[in-house]
Design a protein around this motif. Structure first.
Motif, PDB file in Angstrom:
ATOM      1  N   GLN A  91      -6.187  -9.963  -1.821  1.00  0.00           N
ATOM      2  CA  GLN A  91      -5.796  -8.540  -2.141  1.00  0.00           C
ATOM      3  C   GLN A  91      -6.015  -7.789  -0.990  1.00  0.00           C
ATOM      4  OE1 GLN A  91      -7.238 -10.445  -4.396  1.00  0.00           O
ATOM      5  NE2 GLN A  91      -5.424 -10.881  -5.674  1.00  0.00           N
ATOM      6  N   ASP A  92      -7.330  -8.097  -0.478  1.00  0.00           N
ATOM      7  CA  ASP A  92      -7.735  -7.118   0.846  1.00  0.00           C
ATOM      8  C   ASP A  92      -6.581  -7.742   2.118  1.00  0.00           C
ATOM      9  OD1 ASP A  92      -9.936  -6.143  -0.585  1.00  0.00           O
ATOM     10  OD2 ASP A  92     -11.266  -7.751   0.159  1.00  0.00           O
ATOM     11  N   SER A  96      -4.002  -8.729   1.862  1.00  0.00           N
ATOM     12  CA  SER A  96      -2.155  -8.182   1.384  1.00  0.00           C
ATOM     13  C   SER A  96      -2.275  -6.903   1.820  1.00  0.00           C
ATOM     14  CB  SER A  96      -2.086  -8.470   0.027  1.00  0.00           C
ATOM     15  OG  SER A  96      -0.530  -7.838  -0.362  1.00  0.00           O
ATOM     16  N   ARG A  97      -3.404  -5.889   1.538  1.00  0.00           N
ATOM     17  CA  ARG A  97      -3.333  -4.378   1.915  1.00  0.00           C
ATOM     18  C   ARG A  97      -3.336  -4.348   3.563  1.00  0.00           C
ATOM     19  NH1 ARG A  97      -6.474  -4.131  -3.137  1.00  0.00           N
ATOM     20  NH2 ARG A  97      -8.306  -4.551  -1.910  1.00  0.00           N
ATOM     21  N   ALA A  98      -3.953  -5.313   3.986  1.00  0.00           N
ATOM     22  CA  ALA A  98      -4.229  -4.988   5.418  1.00  0.00           C
ATOM     23  C   ALA A  98      -3.156  -5.389   6.357  1.00  0.00           C
ATOM     24  CB  ALA A  98      -5.420  -5.856   5.865  1.00  0.00           C
ATOM     25  N   THR A  99      -2.355  -6.312   5.925  1.00  0.00           N
ATOM     26  CA  THR A  99      -1.051  -7.154   6.544  1.00  0.00           C
ATOM     27  C   THR A  99       0.023  -6.709   6.004  1.00  0.00           C
ATOM     28  OG1 THR A  99      -1.078  -9.109   5.198  1.00  0.00           O
ATOM     29  CG2 THR A  99      -2.709  -8.818   7.251  1.00  0.00           C
ATOM     30  N   GLY A 100       0.291  -6.330   4.758  1.00  0.00           N
ATOM     31  CA  GLY A 100       1.684  -6.146   4.120  1.00  0.00           C
ATOM     32  C   GLY A 100       2.114  -7.217   3.643  1.00  0.00           C
ATOM     33  N   SER A 158       2.201 -10.429   1.004  1.00  0.00           N
ATOM     34  CA  SER A 158       1.815 -10.576  -0.533  1.00  0.00           C
ATOM     35  C   SER A 158       0.664 -11.493  -0.501  1.00  0.00           C
ATOM     36  CB  SER A 158       2.807 -10.923  -1.389  1.00  0.00           C
ATOM     37  OG  SER A 158       3.196 -12.168  -1.216  1.00  0.00           O
ATOM     38  N   GLY A 170      -2.665  -6.760  11.328  1.00  0.00           N
ATOM     39  CA  GLY A 170      -3.523  -6.542  10.055  1.00  0.00           C
ATOM     40  C   GLY A 170      -4.901  -6.807  10.376  1.00  0.00           C
TER      41      GLY A 170
END
Length: 223
Positions: free
Chosen positions: A58-59, A61-65, A67, A92
């Motif tokens: 999840q970390d 995903s937030r950093a790189t866009g 999923s 990211g």
């Protein structure tokens, strides 16, 4: 030496890729031997980076866009990332994209750098929509990434996800007919000899409209 992939060999299915010309400087530099993509386990490398930084999916995903489920599949080598996806991941994580595709460590020298890719050479990275040859791949931390690509996708539906990144793209069509699809513009048809420059921060995808796969020389520039 990486064998050049001809259009008939290109995998059918998707078409994202970037680049053109890496800046040539004067003075001599040591040419680093290019590593065959078969020697580089991208999934294992990403897993090691994530675990080394104690990041969850999840970390990431937030950093790189990208999923969490897609990133997990990439780590397990169940999904081959496009150049656009790799570029988003590299941004990211704060690393050079070529660090993910090569065994070579980052080259910190920035004065008088130069790189030569002979005909038929280059680092291969293929997705299900295009066959990509990364040019001058031995240079790290460069502002431009030149890529020679055969686009095999025939429909935007061939893409599981359209490309998007904080970069600028220049391309010129060497052979065939390329169609550039965008979320905000009508499809743009480019013929042999046509060139195009655009911001990649809007989702986009490439397809071929000719019988043969479109051959594209493009440059991905990151500010």
């Amino acid at each position: 030496m990486t064998e050049k992939i001809m259009p008939s060999q290109a995998p059918r299915g998707q078409g994202l890729v970037i680049q053109d010309v890496v800046r040539l400087h004067t003075d001599e530099s040591v040419r680093i031997r290019e590593t065959s993509p078969a020697d580089v386990d991208i999934g294992a490398r990403l897993y090691d980076i994530r675990k080394g930084r104690k990041l969850t999916l999840q970390d990431i995903s937030r950093a790189t866009g990208v999923s969490a489920s897609a990133f997990s599949k990439i780590e397990r080598n169940e999904l081959s990332p496009t150049i656009g996806t790799l570029q988003r991941i590299a941004q990211g994580l704060g690393v050079d994209m070529m660090e993910l595709l090569s065994d070579q460590s980052s080259n910190q020298q920035t004065y008088g750098r130069r790189s030569i890719t002979r005909a038929g050479d280059g680092k291969q990275h293929d997705s299900n929509t295009c066959a990509n040859t990364l040019l001058c791949s031995d240079l790290r931390n460069k502002k431009m990434t030149p890529i020679l690509t055969y686009v095999s996708a025939r429909s935007p539906d061939d893409y599981k996800a359209w490309a998007k990144s904080e970069a600028e793209i220049f391309l010129t069509v060497l052979e065939g007919t390329l169609v550039v699809h965008s979320r905000i513009y009508e499809p743009l048809v480019l013929s042999t000899g046509d060139s195009y420059y655009y911001d990649a921060n809007v989702e986009h995808a490439w397809t071929s409209a000719s019988e043969k796969d479109a051959k594209v020389l493009w440059v991905l520039a990151v500010s």
